[in-house]
Design a protein around this motif. Structure first.
Motif, mmCIF file in Angstrom:
data_model
loop_
_atom_site.group_PDB
_atom_site.id
_atom_site.type_symbol
_atom_site.label_atom_id
_atom_site.label_comp_id
_atom_site.label_asym_id
_atom_site.label_seq_id
_atom_site.Cartn_x
_atom_site.Cartn_y
_atom_site.Cartn_z
ATOM 1 N N ASN A 3 -8.897 -1.530 -17.333
ATOM 2 C CA ASN A 3 -9.139 -0.280 -18.458
ATOM 3 C C ASN A 3 -10.721 0.055 -18.148
ATOM 4 N N PRO A 4 -10.778 1.697 -18.321
ATOM 5 C CA PRO A 4 -9.956 2.347 -18.140
ATOM 6 C C PRO A 4 -9.027 3.101 -16.721
ATOM 7 N N THR A 5 -9.638 2.471 -16.000
ATOM 8 C CA THR A 5 -9.075 3.386 -14.645
ATOM 9 C C THR A 5 -7.579 3.193 -14.378
ATOM 10 N N GLY A 6 -7.069 2.038 -15.193
ATOM 11 C CA GLY A 6 -5.343 1.433 -14.924
ATOM 12 C C GLY A 6 -4.853 1.028 -13.899
ATOM 13 N N SER A 7 -5.723 1.063 -13.256
ATOM 14 C CA SER A 7 -5.454 0.548 -11.970
ATOM 15 C C SER A 7 -5.489 -0.581 -11.427
ATOM 16 N N TYR A 8 -4.846 -1.689 -10.395
ATOM 17 C CA TYR A 8 -4.061 -2.820 -10.789
ATOM 18 C C TYR A 8 -4.780 -4.229 -9.196
ATOM 19 N N VAL A 9 -5.193 -4.729 -9.247
ATOM 20 C CA VAL A 9 -4.839 -5.296 -7.729
ATOM 21 C C VAL A 9 -3.794 -6.620 -8.103
ATOM 22 N N PRO A 10 -3.202 -6.359 -6.561
ATOM 23 C CA PRO A 10 -2.088 -6.630 -6.416
ATOM 24 C C PRO A 10 -2.181 -8.480 -5.891
ATOM 25 N N SER A 11 -1.393 -9.275 -6.155
ATOM 26 C CA SER A 11 -2.032 -10.913 -6.097
ATOM 27 C C SER A 11 -2.367 -11.838 -5.687
ATOM 28 N N GLU A 12 -1.742 -11.456 -3.837
ATOM 29 C CA GLU A 12 -2.083 -11.787 -2.626
ATOM 30 C C GLU A 12 -4.044 -11.196 -2.533
ATOM 31 N N GLN A 13 -4.171 -10.390 -3.683
ATOM 32 C CA GLN A 13 -5.889 -10.071 -3.150
ATOM 33 C C GLN A 13 -6.534 -11.180 -4.486
ATOM 34 N N VAL A 14 -5.647 -11.272 -5.102
ATOM 35 C CA VAL A 14 -6.237 -11.979 -7.009
ATOM 36 C C VAL A 14 -6.521 -13.668 -5.714
ATOM 37 N N GLN A 15 -5.582 -13.670 -4.855
ATOM 38 C CA GLN A 15 -5.655 -15.464 -4.494
ATOM 39 C C GLN A 15 -6.520 -15.520 -3.924
ATOM 40 N N ARG A 16 -6.771 -14.900 -2.822
ATOM 41 C CA ARG A 16 -7.824 -14.637 -1.609
ATOM 42 C C ARG A 16 -9.586 -14.293 -2.396
ATOM 43 N N ILE A 23 -18.472 -17.842 -14.622
ATOM 44 C CA ILE A 23 -17.642 -17.178 -14.579
ATOM 45 C C ILE A 23 -17.040 -15.853 -13.972
ATOM 46 N N VAL A 24 -16.054 -15.726 -13.500
ATOM 47 C CA VAL A 24 -15.542 -14.112 -12.776
ATOM 48 C C VAL A 24 -14.536 -13.746 -13.681
ATOM 49 N N PHE A 25 -15.049 -12.180 -14.144
ATOM 50 C CA PHE A 25 -13.997 -11.636 -15.005
ATOM 51 C C PHE A 25 -13.554 -10.571 -14.097
ATOM 52 N N LEU A 26 -12.025 -10.818 -13.867
ATOM 53 C CA LEU A 26 -11.070 -9.485 -13.604
ATOM 54 C C LEU A 26 -9.998 -8.728 -14.583
ATOM 55 N N ALA A 27 -10.341 -7.691 -14.651
ATOM 56 C CA ALA A 27 -9.724 -7.257 -15.567
ATOM 57 C C ALA A 27 -8.572 -6.200 -14.852
ATOM 58 N N ASN A 28 -6.906 -6.675 -14.959
ATOM 59 C CA ASN A 28 -6.021 -6.965 -13.498
ATOM 60 C C ASN A 28 -4.621 -6.898 -15.093
ATOM 61 N N PRO A 29 -4.171 -5.527 -15.178
ATOM 62 C CA PRO A 29 -5.094 -4.765 -14.852
ATOM 63 C C PRO A 29 -6.359 -3.763 -15.546
ATOM 64 N N SER A 33 -1.526 5.290 -12.384
ATOM 65 C CA SER A 33 -1.916 4.012 -14.053
ATOM 66 C C SER A 33 -0.442 3.572 -13.860
ATOM 67 N N VAL A 34 -0.642 1.803 -14.112
ATOM 68 C CA VAL A 34 0.304 0.831 -14.348
ATOM 69 C C VAL A 34 0.118 0.588 -15.586
ATOM 70 N N CYS A 35 -0.490 1.541 -16.858
ATOM 71 C CA CYS A 35 -0.927 0.806 -17.563
ATOM 72 C C CYS A 35 -0.730 1.551 -19.004
ATOM 73 N N ASN A 36 -0.578 2.058 -20.167
ATOM 74 C CA ASN A 36 -0.293 3.598 -21.388
ATOM 75 C C ASN A 36 -1.223 3.745 -21.154
ATOM 76 N N PHE A 37 -1.845 4.702 -20.663
ATOM 77 C CA PHE A 37 -3.026 5.295 -20.630
ATOM 78 C C PHE A 37 -3.288 6.016 -18.939
ATOM 79 N N LEU A 38 -4.154 7.191 -19.249
ATOM 80 C CA LEU A 38 -4.176 7.664 -17.306
ATOM 81 C C LEU A 38 -5.366 8.260 -17.904
#
Length: 361
Positions: A159-172, A151-157, A296-301
């Protein structure tokens, strides 16, 4: 005589103990947990109260009405969906279903702590890929994936950093992982993302037989107290998860409230507008007193306190607690000079800044 001992790995799990400190009988301003500042949808509250009349009955073990509501909302098939007692339980169910002793569970350095807990509970070996400046390094994840990686877990966006991975990178990332590896996209905060280059996981699930997307009703829909999560994946994976999960794992009122929440678009838009406005305001105010605020793209900073021998995160947290305000310290993530602050109500955000200015301005 041989003593009773838990399975190997259980002793390495650190129990979660959120801060709950009485404050002179007054309610605390809790910005340590990622609550919805506006609370739940009025429609959810109504549905919950109506369902309370049937608390003597068992809930629907197949989550039929809730799955149908999710399917209508996102234009997907109900048999591609299963539900859980919060996304935490879903993460555990997935790990129990696909990993065990001798297997590896891979995730990123500042990823959600539930990943390592789930791995240790099943006897699998957690493997951690380094991040770059608090952002996921897709190549680092791919390089660590091997024959034992189940299993590979990818939290996207994330928590707790608030960052996200663009869809192109997730596909890669999916393309570079072994075929026997399940990619799990933890998209708990997906509803908050307003970016054109982001996909919560629908496309990847539709294109592959070894991708699963995990979601929750705790954030945008404000139902954290009811614990409702769900997953979207290929039917074969969903069938496997349904074999493992407890039959009555989502209560009757929770199912009713969640289904109703999906029909309250007005509440969703109000939540997103509030978050956008106050996230921008709070970021500006924090930077004005010398605090580093990560995007951050989430509801926290995620914030980093400036170096100061007279002011550490524990000292600052205590100062805020003295003012009746809770924030989340991140020392257990290896970020001793960082805090996570949830976007609160207007009154809560002003109270936070007032307290911070006393020592940082």
């Amino acid at each position: 005589m041989e003593r009773l001992t838990p399975r190997v790995g259980i002793g390495q799990i650190t129990p979660h103990k959120p801060v709950r400190v009485p404050h002179g009988g007054r309610p605390l301003i809790d910005l340590s947990l990622s609550h919805n500042a506006l609370g739940p949808s009025p429609k959810s509250i109504t549905a919950y109260r109506q369902a309370a009349q049937n608390l003597h009955r068992y809930p629907d073990g197949e989550h039929t009405a809730l799955r149908a509501a999710i399917a209508r909302r996102y234009d997907i098939e109900p048999d591609h969906i299963t539900c859980s007692n919060g996304s935490d339980e879903m993460i555990q169910i997935v790990t129990e279903s696909y990993a065990g002793p001798g297997d590896e569970v891979l995730f990123h350095q500042y990823g959600y702590h539930g990943f390592v807990k789930a791995a240790r509970m099943t006897g699998a070996t957690p493997v951690i890929a380094a991040e770059r400046d608090l952002a996921v390094d897709v190549e680092a994840l791919a390089e660590l994936a091997g024959d034992r990686t189940k299993i590979v877990f990818l939290a996207n966006p994330n928590n707790p950093t608030g960052s996200y991975v663009p869809s192109e990178q997730v596909q890669r990332l999916r393309a570079e992982l072994p075929a026997h590896t399940l990619l799990v996209l933890d998209s708990a905060y997906a509803d908050y993302v307003r970016r054109n280059n982001y996909d919560p996981g629908f496309d990847l699930v539709n294109e592959h037989d070894n991708v699963l997307m995990v979601r929750t009703f705790s954030k945008l829909h404000g139902l954290a107290g009811l614990r409702i999560g769900w997953a979207y994946g290929p039917p074969a994976i969903i069938e496997t998860l349904d074999r493992v999960r407890p039959l009555y794992n989502v209560g009757l009122p929770a199912q009713a409230a969640a289904a109703a929440a999906l029909g309250d678009l007005e509440h969703e838009e109000a939540t997103l507008a509030h978050n956008d406005a106050w996230s921008a305001w709070l970021s500006h105010e924090l930077r004005s007193i010398g605090v580093r605020v990560y995007p951050s793209v989430c509801n926290f900073l995620l914030v980093r306190i400036p170096p100061d021998p007279t002011m550490s995160v524990p000292m600052l947290s205590q100062h805020l607690l003295d003012h009746g305000i809770l924030v989340k310290s991140l020392g257990h993530y290896g970020l001793p000079d960082c805090m996570r602050i949830t976007i609160g109500t207007e009154e809560e955000n002003h109270a936070l800044m007032g307290a911070l200015r006393e020592v940082l301005d």
